[in-house]
Design a protein around this motif. Structure first.
Motif, PDB file in Angstrom:
ATOM      1  N   ALA A 134       0.872  -1.191   0.000  1.00  0.00           N
ATOM      2  CA  ALA A 134       0.000   0.000   0.000  1.00  0.00           C
ATOM      3  C   ALA A 134       0.900   1.228   0.000  1.00  0.00           C
ATOM      4  N   TYR A 135       0.704   2.087  -0.991  1.00  0.00           N
ATOM      5  CA  TYR A 135       1.518   3.296  -1.088  1.00  0.00           C
ATOM      6  C   TYR A 135       0.723   4.486  -0.553  1.00  0.00           C
ATOM      7  N   ILE A 136       1.401   5.292   0.241  1.00  0.00           N
ATOM      8  CA  ILE A 136       0.775   6.537   0.712  1.00  0.00           C
ATOM      9  C   ILE A 136       1.834   7.632   0.650  1.00  0.00           C
ATOM     10  N   ASP A 137       1.432   8.837   0.236  1.00  0.00           N
ATOM     11  CA  ASP A 137       2.401   9.935   0.144  1.00  0.00           C
ATOM     12  C   ASP A 137       2.838  10.373   1.530  1.00  0.00           C
ATOM     13  N   ASP A 138       4.053  10.928   1.602  1.00  0.00           N
ATOM     14  CA  ASP A 138       4.552  11.381   2.906  1.00  0.00           C
ATOM     15  C   ASP A 138       3.811  12.618   3.407  1.00  0.00           C
ATOM     16  N   ASP A 139       3.011  13.277   2.538  1.00  0.00           N
ATOM     17  CA  ASP A 139       2.264  14.449   2.998  1.00  0.00           C
ATOM     18  C   ASP A 139       0.763  14.140   3.102  1.00  0.00           C
ATOM     19  N   THR A 152      -1.144   8.799  -4.113  1.00  0.00           N
ATOM     20  CA  THR A 152      -1.270   9.124  -2.689  1.00  0.00           C
ATOM     21  C   THR A 152      -1.984   8.011  -1.921  1.00  0.00           C
ATOM     22  N   ASN A 153      -2.785   7.233  -2.625  1.00  0.00           N
ATOM     23  CA  ASN A 153      -3.614   6.225  -1.958  1.00  0.00           C
ATOM     24  C   ASN A 153      -3.842   5.059  -2.914  1.00  0.00           C
ATOM     25  N   MET A 154      -2.904   4.114  -2.937  1.00  0.00           N
ATOM     26  CA  MET A 154      -3.086   2.973  -3.847  1.00  0.00           C
ATOM     27  C   MET A 154      -2.481   1.708  -3.224  1.00  0.00           C
ATOM     28  N   ALA A 155      -3.068   0.589  -3.553  1.00  0.00           N
ATOM     29  CA  ALA A 155      -2.602  -0.682  -2.982  1.00  0.00           C
ATOM     30  C   ALA A 155      -2.679  -1.769  -4.049  1.00  0.00           C
ATOM     31  N   TYR A 156      -1.702  -2.674  -3.997  1.00  0.00           N
ATOM     32  CA  TYR A 156      -1.618  -3.738  -5.007  1.00  0.00           C
ATOM     33  C   TYR A 156      -1.309  -5.065  -4.341  1.00  0.00           C
ATOM     34  N   VAL A 189      -7.874   8.867   2.176  1.00  0.00           N
ATOM     35  CA  VAL A 189      -6.616   9.400   2.689  1.00  0.00           C
ATOM     36  C   VAL A 189      -6.757  10.917   2.656  1.00  0.00           C
ATOM     37  N   TYR A 190      -6.286  11.566   3.705  1.00  0.00           N
ATOM     38  CA  TYR A 190      -6.386  13.026   3.794  1.00  0.00           C
ATOM     39  C   TYR A 190      -5.044  13.625   3.395  1.00  0.00           C
TER      40      TYR A 190
END
Lengths: 242, 771
Positions: free
Chosen positions: B87-92, B169-173, B216-217
């Motif tokens: 799961a990828y999420i941005d650092d901001d 910013t909000n993705m999962a594989y 994701v905010y």
């Protein structure tokens, strides 16, 4: 004469809207079951023992049933449209499959090391046809709906209690009967028209389910075909077969 | 679907954004789903990122990416991942509490290989839905925000390959699927990496299915590529990526060459026109315009050149860090995670309180809310939210808005809920009821999603406008009601009786009956509840917690300077100009006061409500016009300011010498506290909850309602006694600090919430399980 709106009416409306909301969250077959339950409850509320519904109550209940059926069709249509997109996508890929694979950039490998993907993992994604039980459940639910619609299509019959009053009892009974007949004349007119609407809903639902089934099968076949094409060694297999 | 618990690797790619990264890591502590590890891939960073990561030693893995290239960094994380899902999420950005839980639920469907949820931009000044159910074509045409699966669908027959896509910013594989297609294409150093992966996964037959849940905010931070919320950025990188994307994918999916060329020309032309427009509007200089245009062309050419040559490869040292696939994950959460307090995702501020129990997750409702609207209920809700945040709890406020947005303001996520009048049509002739039901239902639907995604435990609604009515009836979550002056009371005070108002009163009553608990702001409110609603059976579930406000700094208070009294005195009135607020009594009292103390100026701040309360119908005049006509000799000493801004209001409180509000009824009287905050003496009526706020003869004076003579006498007496003005003011300020701060209020409410939750849990346990 219109009776004033009460908070009980408002609570009923809120409950109905909540039911609609949950209908949109639910699976279609469960939604159909909920609709059936609602119809049955409405019927008891309107025509149960010692009830004398107003014309407005009957029409409101029918409008609500229409709303729920429309919601169901909307949900099914949304799902179908999503499926249709997938079919369109898959058909496109099928059409361009050979050129896609040939012209694909070298997406392979991030490195020369083998990727940690084994066959078992690939086949974990293999598409399975929707279970036949799931399909037959849906079909059964639909059949039940059709039956319930048929039940609801019959004319509303007159139910006038005999008055126990001496002397004027007979007269009262006649007046009541005449008034009820007048109400029923209009109610039955609405009920018959509603029956036509119900039939139309039924036909649309049947078609949607049939279409749904056909597309699910087509997608399954296309997916299977694509996975065969994209699985490691597929091109080699094709070459050796050719 | 089977209930499968996948293991997750949360991958964060970061370069030079230490402050944002710190917020994200703190927010990840609140995840409800425990089976995840965190991998931070650090680019060529120059700030204190590594110092921050040291605090998490042993809880997360740190990898290094030698180049500032997002795709390379993502691939490094992918190779190191041990979870079944990456799961990828941005650092901001910060995830919703059930982010991973929701993603896990979606991956229970074995056909889905990629998913991602909604992205909300939560910056207070720039809130918007940034991404929801996006779609993209092989030629990089895209729609990022769609309302549903049927929205903005490409037309049938448009010969393009379109697929759903997620935002980076909000993705999962599924890790295996992503590896099967070779991970991220490393030519994309900044954008289009996410869309490219979605397209390739779909082409390979994997299910790509973004959803409306798992939000994701996002609080965009500046980076080497762009300065956030400005025009400064390396936009040519976008052009380079778009051209590369269109050529590679267009060719791969059999799009005719002329279509590809047309698309590229359209894209580059668009950027050039945008640059020209910025120059014309003087947003950029001539040299910036020329440089940007040249870079656009250069970017397009380099993208095209690369598209026809071989792709980039990864760094060998990265490949060597490849882990064994079956290594167990190192869980990120530890024993202390459960009691971590909430965090402000914009500033990173975290309350200093140490929690013993897990923090609460609360939804507060208020139709109006600052900073857009400051009025009684909105303001008290705002103070409650602020106080609860200071105590470490997570607060979501649901308020009305013209479009769906989420922002973070004063310690709470503020969800703007738009509504349409498309439900409850048979009440359309009852305007108030129709609006009320439709809004309440829209709020309920939003709460439904919040419960799914942010794990809301309890709902707190004001009685005013009954925002929480539908939720209370549904029984979805326990509901606490904050009664204030009710519509039914106002209708009676103003002698208004119609079907619409009668039903609103009945809806209020039903809301109170359905509530799990009622928190009144004063004993007067409890008495009113008994009289107006006959709620005798609910009395055990009522508690009194007075409102509180945030105390201003001591240096901002202005006690009366009794050693050097000013030559001109100012009396302030704040509130709507209507009968209930006692404005007619004030008008009668003013000439009497001016006869005794002529050097006084009256300032009246508040909107004229003469139409709504029937005054205009009777007199044909608004309140200010009536005063000027009736008392022309006093007109020069009275200023009618109308509705004023919050800043102006605070200045008025600070600069006045006496505050007066002769309301016929107030359930509490927040306005008196506002004045006491600046050490001002106050005058109110012995009505409603006012005596519980104003201590007669200590912090101010109380007079009988509808008694202009007493009011005039009290004002004149105080204005003639500088020492009393000073003493009352100072005592009022102390009373506020001792009893009426927002922290006092929040502490009381938190206790009530815990009690209600415990009772609800006990009730749920005692009920027989359905067979």
């Amino acid at each position: 004469m219109k009776r004033p709106v009460t908070v009980a009416d408002i609570l009923n409306s809120v409950e109905f809207e909540l039911l609609q909301h949950s209908l949109m969250q639910d699976d279609v077959s469960e939604g159909i079951q909920r609709l059936r339950t609602y119809q049955a409850r409405a019927r008891v509320e309107l025509f149960g023992q010692a009830k004398s519904p107003s014309f407005e109550d009957v029409v409101n209940a029918q409008f609500n049933a229409n709303e729920m059926m429309t919601t169901l069709i909307q949900v099914m249509n949304e799902r179908l449209e999503a499926l249709r997109q997938e079919v369109r996508q898959a058909a496109y890929l099928k059409q361009h499959a050979s050129s896609t694979l040939d012209s694909q950039p070298n997406w392979e490998p991030l490195s020369n090391q083998p990727l940690d993907l084994n066959e078992a993992q690939i086949y974990a994604f293999e598409f399975a046809l929707p279970a036949s039980t799931e399909m037959s459940d849906r079909a059964n639910a639909l059949k039940a709906l059709a039956e319930s619609i048929q039940d609801a299509s019959t004319d509303v019959e007159i139910e006038v209690r005999q008055s126990q009053l001496p002397i004027i009892g007979g007269l009262l009974h006649r007046i009541r009967r005449a008034l009820h007949e007048l109400v029923l004349f209009y109610t039955n007119k609405v009920v018959r028209r509603q029956a036509q609407v119900n039939d139309a809903y039924n036909v649309v639902l049947q078609e949607l389910v049939a279409l749904n089934r056909a597309q699910a099968q087509e997608i399954a076949q296309l997916r299977w075909h694509l996975q065969r094409l994209t699985a490691p060694g597929a091109q080699n297999d094709q070459a050796s077969n050719g | 679907m089977p209930n499968v618990e996948h293991t997750f690797s949360v991958i964060v790619n970061t370069t030079d954004r230490a402050a944002s990264l710190k917020i994200l890591l703190q927010a990840l502590e609140h995840q409800s789903y425990p089976h995840f590890e965190v991998i931070v891939v650090v680019g060529p960073t120059h700030d204190n990122t590594l110092d921050i990561l040291k605090e998490y030693e042993g809880r997360l893995r740190i990898l290094h990416c030698p180049v500032a290239n997002l795709s390379v960094s993502r691939n490094i994380g992918l190779r190191a991942a041990r979870g079944e899902i990456v799961a990828y999420i941005d650092d901001d950005a910060v995830p919703s509490r059930n982010w991973l839980l929701q993603l896990n639920r979606i991956f229970a469907n074995p056909l889905i290989a990629a998913t991602g949820g909604v992205v909300y931009l939560v910056h207070p000044a720039h809130s918007a839905v940034q991404h929801r159910l996006g779609i993209i074509s092989a030629l990089a045409e895209q729609y990022d925000v769609r309302s549903g699966l049927l929205d903005k669908l490409p037309t049938t027959g448009a010969e393009r390959f379109w697929t759903m896509r997620m935002m980076g910013t909000n993705m999962a594989y599924r890790r295996s699927a992503l590896l099967a297609i070779g991970g991220f294409e490393e030519f994309y150093e900044w954008v289009y990496d996410d869309a490219d992966v979605a397209l390739r996964l779909a082409a390979a037959g994997f299910g790509v299915y973004p959803v409306q849940e798992a939000p994701v905010y996002h609080v965009p931070a500046s980076s080497r590529n762009r300065e956030v919320f400005t025009y400064n950025g390396r936009w040519w990188i976008q052009t380079k990526a778009a051209v590369y994307f269109s050529i590679r994918n267009g060719r791969a999916f059999g799009v005719p060459s002329k279509d590809i060329l047309r698309r590229i020309a359209y894209f580059v032309h668009g950027h050039l026109v945008w640059n020209a427009d910025l120059f014309r509007r003087k947003k950029i200089s001539l040299s910036q315009f020329l440089k940007a245009s040249a870079l656009e062309v250069k970017g397009a050419l380099s993208g095209a050149a690369k598209a026809f040559s071989t792709p980039t490869s990864t760094d060998k040292s990265v490949e060597n860090s490849h882990p064994l696939p079956n290594d167990p994950i190192q869980p990120f959460l530890n024993n202390a995670s459960g009691t971590q307090g909430s965090i402000d995702p914009v500033t990173g501020r975290r309350p200093s309180v140490r929690l013993v129990e897990p923090p609460l997750r609360i939804a507060l409702l208020s139709f109006n809310y600052p900073p857009e609207r400051y009025e009684g209920v909105g303001r008290s809700t705002n103070m409650l939210a602020k106080g609860l945040f200071e105590l470490g709890h997570t607060v979501h406020v649901l308020t009305h808005g013209s479009r769906e947005t989420v922002s973070f303001y004063d310690g709470a996520y503020v969800h703007r809920v738009p509504y349409r009048l498309d439900r409850y049509m048979h009440y359309r002739r009852l305007s108030k009821v129709h609006h009320l039901l439709n809004y309440s239902h829209a709020v309920h639907e939003r709460l439904y999603r919040l419960r799914l995604n942010d794990d809301i435990q309890i709902v707190d609604t004001p009685l005013w406008l009954t925002d929480g009515f539908v939720t209370a009836v549904s029984g979805m979550l326990p509901v606490v009601v904050r009664p204030v002056t009710a519509q039914r009371q106002i209708a009676e005070l103003q002698h208004q009786r119609d079907d619409d108002l009668r039903l609103v009163g009945e809806i209020e009553e039903e809301l109170l009956r359905h509530a799990q608990f009622i928190v009144a702001n004063s004993h007067a409110t409890v008495r009113a509840l008994r009289q107006v609603y006959n709620l005798t059976d609910k009395m055990k579930q009522i508690d009194v917690i007075p409102y509180g406000i945030e105390a201003v700094e001591e240096s901002e208070t202005r006690p009366f300077p009794f050693h050097e009294p000013p030559t001109k005195l100012t009396v302030l009135y704040v509130g709507r100009l209507e009968k209930r607020k006692g404005v007619a009594d004030l008008f009668q009292a003013i000439p009497k006061v001016l006869r005794i103390v002529p050097h006084v100026e009256f300032i009246i701040a508040g909107a004229d409500n003469s139409e709504a309360d029937g005054f205009k119908r009777k007199t044909g005049l608004s309140y200010p016009a009536y005063f000027r006509k009736r008392y022309p000799e006093c007109a020069a000493s009275v200023q009618f300011l109308g509705e004023v801004s919050e800043e102006r209001l605070q200045t008025l409180y600070q600069s006045c010498h006496l505050f007066v509000a002769p309301s016929l009824y107030e359930s509490f009287g927040l306005i008196y506290l506002e004045a006491m905050n600046y050490a001002k003496p106050v005058i109110g009526c012995r009505a409603g909850g006012i005596p519980e706020v104003v201590d007669d003869g200590v912090t101010g004076r109380l007079v009988d309602p509808e008694s202009p003579e007493q009011l005039a006498e009290a004002m004149a007496a105080l204005l003639q006694s500088p020492r009393t003005l000073y003493e009352y003011g100072v005592a009022g300020r102390q009373r506020l600090l001792d009893r009426f701060t927002h922290i006092h209020m929040a502490r009381g409410f938190a206790q009530v919430y815990r009690r209600v939750l415990a009772e609800t849990a006990a009730m749920a346990q005692s009920q027989p399980t359905p067979v």
